[in-house]
Design an enzyme around this catalytic site. Sequence first.
Site, PDB file in Angstrom:
ATOM      1  CD  GLU A  96      -2.586  -1.090   2.683  1.00  0.00           C
ATOM      2  OE1 GLU A  96      -2.195  -0.346   3.618  1.00  0.00           O
ATOM      3  OE2 GLU A  96      -3.532  -1.859   2.805  1.00  0.00           O
ATOM      4  CE1 TYR A 108       7.368   0.780  -2.844  1.00  0.00           C
ATOM      5  CE2 TYR A 108       5.329   2.011  -2.637  1.00  0.00           C
ATOM      6  CZ  TYR A 108       6.498   1.510  -2.079  1.00  0.00           C
ATOM      7  OH  TYR A 108       6.776   1.734  -0.759  1.00  0.00           O
TER       8      TYR A 108
END
Length: 141
Positions: A96, A108
Amino acid sequence: MSDPLTPAQMAATHAAGFTQSRPWSALEFAALLDSPLVFAAGDARCFALVRVIADEAELLTIATDPAHQRQGLARACMAEWESLACARGAAELFLEVAEDNAPAKALYRVCGFAACGRRAGYYRRKDTNPADAILMRKSLP
């Protein structure tokens, strides 16, 4: 990136890197590390804390000391924890990230993660409205 990390080192790096939200304490890191399902990758400059359950790995947190940012440490740490998670049987990786954390989202994406969900108002902020959490996923070959 293989020096053993202590919960105190992790807490210090986390506090240096997380200034918009409450950093985790050494006691919180110690409690998580007590689980055989949780491991750390990296070193005191940049580390990741990960939990593997069955064939899924979750990045619990990753932190880079601001004095060591923009040196490739986070990308190296991402590769290290992914490899360690794979060795523990993980086939799916999850994390997350706060919607307002552009550098982390870029990291990411470069590492192969894609958005797969959202949690509204998940990250509390000190002086502003909460930020949504973007859930991200990556499948390992």
